[in-house]
Design an enzyme around this catalytic site. Structure first.
Site, mmCIF file in Angstrom:
data_model
loop_
_atom_site.group_PDB
_atom_site.id
_atom_site.type_symbol
_atom_site.label_atom_id
_atom_site.label_comp_id
_atom_site.label_asym_id
_atom_site.label_seq_id
_atom_site.Cartn_x
_atom_site.Cartn_y
_atom_site.Cartn_z
ATOM 1 N N HIS A 186 45.284 41.009 40.304
ATOM 2 C CA HIS A 186 44.756 42.201 40.844
ATOM 3 C C HIS A 186 45.189 42.493 42.469
ATOM 4 O O HIS A 186 45.754 43.482 42.774
ATOM 5 C CB HIS A 186 43.109 42.139 40.879
ATOM 6 C CG HIS A 186 42.720 43.561 41.543
ATOM 7 N ND1 HIS A 186 42.320 43.433 42.762
ATOM 8 C CD2 HIS A 186 42.400 44.577 41.151
ATOM 9 C CE1 HIS A 186 41.627 44.715 43.106
ATOM 10 N NE2 HIS A 186 41.827 45.308 42.187
ATOM 11 N N HIS B 124 36.473 44.774 31.518
ATOM 12 C CA HIS B 124 37.481 45.073 32.801
ATOM 13 C C HIS B 124 37.826 43.537 33.216
ATOM 14 O O HIS B 124 37.024 42.637 33.322
ATOM 15 C CB HIS B 124 36.338 45.266 33.903
ATOM 16 C CG HIS B 124 36.913 45.700 35.241
ATOM 17 N ND1 HIS B 124 36.402 45.160 36.445
ATOM 18 C CD2 HIS B 124 37.965 46.144 35.504
ATOM 19 C CE1 HIS B 124 36.906 45.747 37.378
ATOM 20 N NE2 HIS B 124 38.072 46.359 37.028
#
Length: 247
Positions: free
Chosen positions: A54, A12
């Site tokens: 993000h 991730h």
């Protein structure tokens, strides 16, 4: 089903929590732990450069304050420190472009899941531009990146620009119409929060011809349950605790 070219274990944002997320330092660290595939988040600068981040704003992972990242040109974004927040050892780490990450991943034989993470209001355009760049950056690759997004508009833009690239719909809930949208977008997979995935959903995806991936799986008991179901991908922060070579 169509053969699936991706490994089951996916790091991730490069290396989970061990390095500043979505930086080249993170992808190098993830690779050093044996991870052959990673996930990243990509959005657009104000002048259309795909880069890794993000959040919609800059304050959590850079020294850019509360500005909206997509409102700044790449010349400004490229000067930000995206590592010091994580620790002094990473001070000076910059926001990478998608092109820079592609160069690293491809040079090292590594695979990638690109989550299209648009600035609100730029969903369709972000999908189009990210897919266009990805198609060029991986033009001669044996295995292309997997494009995913929570935003159907972004996947639609990607489909219009580079229909040959595989797409996956990200789901944090089973909202009304999700199944038809995934089918209309020609998705090859769904990527769900790990708590959503059960035997019934897994079978429904299989019946539709889709692969199944789950995020963000950090506990061994959750991973064991999902592996028993037969999911095709496990996205995790625990890159130092799970063994990606396990299958």
């Amino acid at each position: 089903m169509t053969p699936w070219p991706y490994p089951r274990w996916i790091a991730h944002r490069g290396a989970g929590k061990l390095a500043p997320e979505n930086t080249l330092a993170a992808f190098r660290l993830g690779a050093s732990h044996g991870w052959r595939m990673a996930e990243c988040d990509v959005k657009l600068s104000a002048d259309g450069v795909p880069f890794l981040l993000h959040d919609a704003t800059l304050e959590r992972t850079t020294n850019g304050g509360t500005a909206t990242a997509g409102a700044l040109p790449w010349s400004a974004l490229s000067r930000l420190d995206a590592g010091a927040w994580h620790g002094r050892a990473f001070a000076g780490e910059s926001l990478p472009t998608l092109a820079a990450l592609a160069a690293y991943q491809r040079a090292n034989g590594l695979l990638l899941n690109i989550e299209i993470k648009p600035t609100p209001g730029a969903e369709h355009a972000t999908g189009r531009v990210v897919a266009e760049h990805a198609a060029l950056l991986w033009a001669d690759a044996a295995v292309p990146p997997l494009l995913s997004s929570f935003r159907p508009e972004s996947l639609q833009g990607a489909c219009e620009t580079a229909p040959q690239l595989p797409r996956a719909l990200l789901l944090d809930s089973l909202w009304d119409g999700w199944f038809d949208i995934a089918r209309q977008l020609g998705c090859v997979a769904i990527v769900t929060h790990h708590r959503l995935m059960d035997a019934a959903l897994h079978q429904r995806a299989r019946d539709a011809g889709w692969r199944t991936l789950c995020y963000t799986v950090n506990e061994a008991t959750d991973a064991e349950r999902l592996l028993a179901l037969g999911v095709d991908g496990i996205i995790t922060d625990a890159v130092d605790r799970f063994a990606p070579a396990a299958g």
